[in-house]
Design a protein around this motif. Structure first.
Motif, PDB file in Angstrom:
ATOM      1  N   UNK A 182     116.030 -70.425 -20.144  1.00  0.00           N
ATOM      2  CA  UNK A 182     117.455 -70.694 -19.925  1.00  0.00           C
ATOM      3  C   UNK A 182     118.128 -69.548 -19.168  1.00  0.00           C
ATOM      4  N   UNK A 183     117.690 -68.325 -19.388  1.00  0.00           N
ATOM      5  CA  UNK A 183     118.294 -67.160 -18.727  1.00  0.00           C
ATOM      6  C   UNK A 183     118.194 -67.246 -17.205  1.00  0.00           C
ATOM      7  N   UNK A 184     117.217 -67.972 -16.702  1.00  0.00           N
ATOM      8  CA  UNK A 184     117.039 -68.095 -15.250  1.00  0.00           C
ATOM      9  C   UNK A 184     118.086 -68.976 -14.594  1.00  0.00           C
ATOM     10  N   UNK A 185     118.846 -69.718 -15.383  1.00  0.00           N
ATOM     11  CA  UNK A 185     119.841 -70.640 -14.839  1.00  0.00           C
ATOM     12  C   UNK A 185     121.237 -70.354 -15.392  1.00  0.00           C
ATOM     13  N   UNK A 186     121.480 -69.102 -15.735  1.00  0.00           N
ATOM     14  CA  UNK A 186     122.752 -68.709 -16.350  1.00  0.00           C
ATOM     15  C   UNK A 186     123.913 -68.875 -15.378  1.00  0.00           C
ATOM     16  N   UNK A 187     125.070 -69.159 -15.937  1.00  0.00           N
ATOM     17  CA  UNK A 187     126.313 -69.239 -15.176  1.00  0.00           C
ATOM     18  C   UNK A 187     127.364 -68.406 -15.906  1.00  0.00           C
TER      19      UNK A 187
ATOM     20  N   UNK B 247     120.286 -73.310  -8.223  1.00  0.00           N
ATOM     21  CA  UNK B 247     120.578 -74.103  -9.424  1.00  0.00           C
ATOM     22  C   UNK B 247     121.821 -73.551 -10.118  1.00  0.00           C
ATOM     23  N   UNK B 248     121.843 -72.232 -10.324  1.00  0.00           N
ATOM     24  CA  UNK B 248     122.963 -71.614 -11.038  1.00  0.00           C
ATOM     25  C   UNK B 248     124.281 -71.828 -10.298  1.00  0.00           C
ATOM     26  N   UNK B 249     124.251 -71.676  -8.985  1.00  0.00           N
ATOM     27  CA  UNK B 249     125.477 -71.871  -8.199  1.00  0.00           C
ATOM     28  C   UNK B 249     125.967 -73.313  -8.270  1.00  0.00           C
ATOM     29  N   UNK B 250     125.050 -74.250  -8.225  1.00  0.00           N
ATOM     30  CA  UNK B 250     125.446 -75.658  -8.323  1.00  0.00           C
ATOM     31  C   UNK B 250     126.036 -75.953  -9.703  1.00  0.00           C
TER      32      UNK B 250
ATOM     33  N   UNK C  85     127.460 -73.786 -11.642  1.00  0.00           N
ATOM     34  CA  UNK C  85     128.734 -73.063 -11.682  1.00  0.00           C
ATOM     35  C   UNK C  85     129.861 -73.907 -11.078  1.00  0.00           C
ATOM     36  N   UNK C  86     129.546 -74.608 -10.019  1.00  0.00           N
ATOM     37  CA  UNK C  86     130.543 -75.455  -9.349  1.00  0.00           C
ATOM     38  C   UNK C  86     130.778 -76.763 -10.084  1.00  0.00           C
ATOM     39  N   UNK C  87     129.956 -77.048 -11.074  1.00  0.00           N
ATOM     40  CA  UNK C  87     130.151 -78.248 -11.881  1.00  0.00           C
ATOM     41  C   UNK C  87     129.797 -79.545 -11.173  1.00  0.00           C
ATOM     42  N   UNK C  88     128.843 -79.496 -10.253  1.00  0.00           N
ATOM     43  CA  UNK C  88     128.495 -80.738  -9.561  1.00  0.00           C
ATOM     44  C   UNK C  88     127.779 -81.700 -10.511  1.00  0.00           C
TER      45      UNK C  88
END
Length: 143
Positions: free
Chosen positions: A115-120, A56-59, A61-64
């Motif tokens: 929210x901390x679990x999906x930080x970017x 989730x975080x990586x996606x 981060x990439x702004x998809x």
């Protein structure tokens, strides 16, 4: 995302909150399930959740786009994970899965513990907002 999000996690300290939100049986069922897992099973479950959060975080981060196939595949994985936890409305046939998923999606943004679990690296609640938006689209599309 916190790499050690479940290290030392004591679910019992949230008992009152869980019972208030979802009822006593939700806590009792999930507590019984968790305690029945052996160390290897708990570790596997934790690794699965860590991987999902990382994806989730990586996606994010990439702004998809939350409506993209990639985001919707993540949403499907997320809902499958929620269904795997006994005691939740997601695990019960006839439970209000849509309301449960939407409620959690909002909580991921509203509650910094989630929210901390999906930080970017973008900071703030960008990651959790992305998860919320993708889950909303998934639910609206018919789950």
């Amino acid at each position: 995302m916190a790499d050690t999000m479940f290290d030392g996690f004591d679910h019992t300290k949230y008992r009152a909150e869980v019972e208030e939100r979802w009822g006593r049986s939700a806590y009792a069922d999930s507590d019984r399930w968790w305690r029945a897992l052996d160390e290897g099973e708990r570790g596997a479950w934790q690794r699965h959740v860590t991987e999902l959060s990382k994806d989730w975080s990586e996606a994010a981060e990439r702004g998809i786009d939350p409506a993209s196939m990639e985001a919707q595949d993540l949403a499907a994985r997320h809902v499958d994970w929620l269904r795997s936890v006994p005691g939740t409305p997601a695990s019960k046939l006839g439970g209000d899965l849509a309301a449960y998923v939407l409620g959690l999606a909002d909580m991921y943004v509203a509650d910094p513990r989630f929210a901390a679990n999906y930080a970017t690296s973008k900071g703030g609640s960008v990651g959790s907002e992305f998860v919320r938006d993708a889950l909303r689209i998934y639910v609206e599309a018919g789950l």
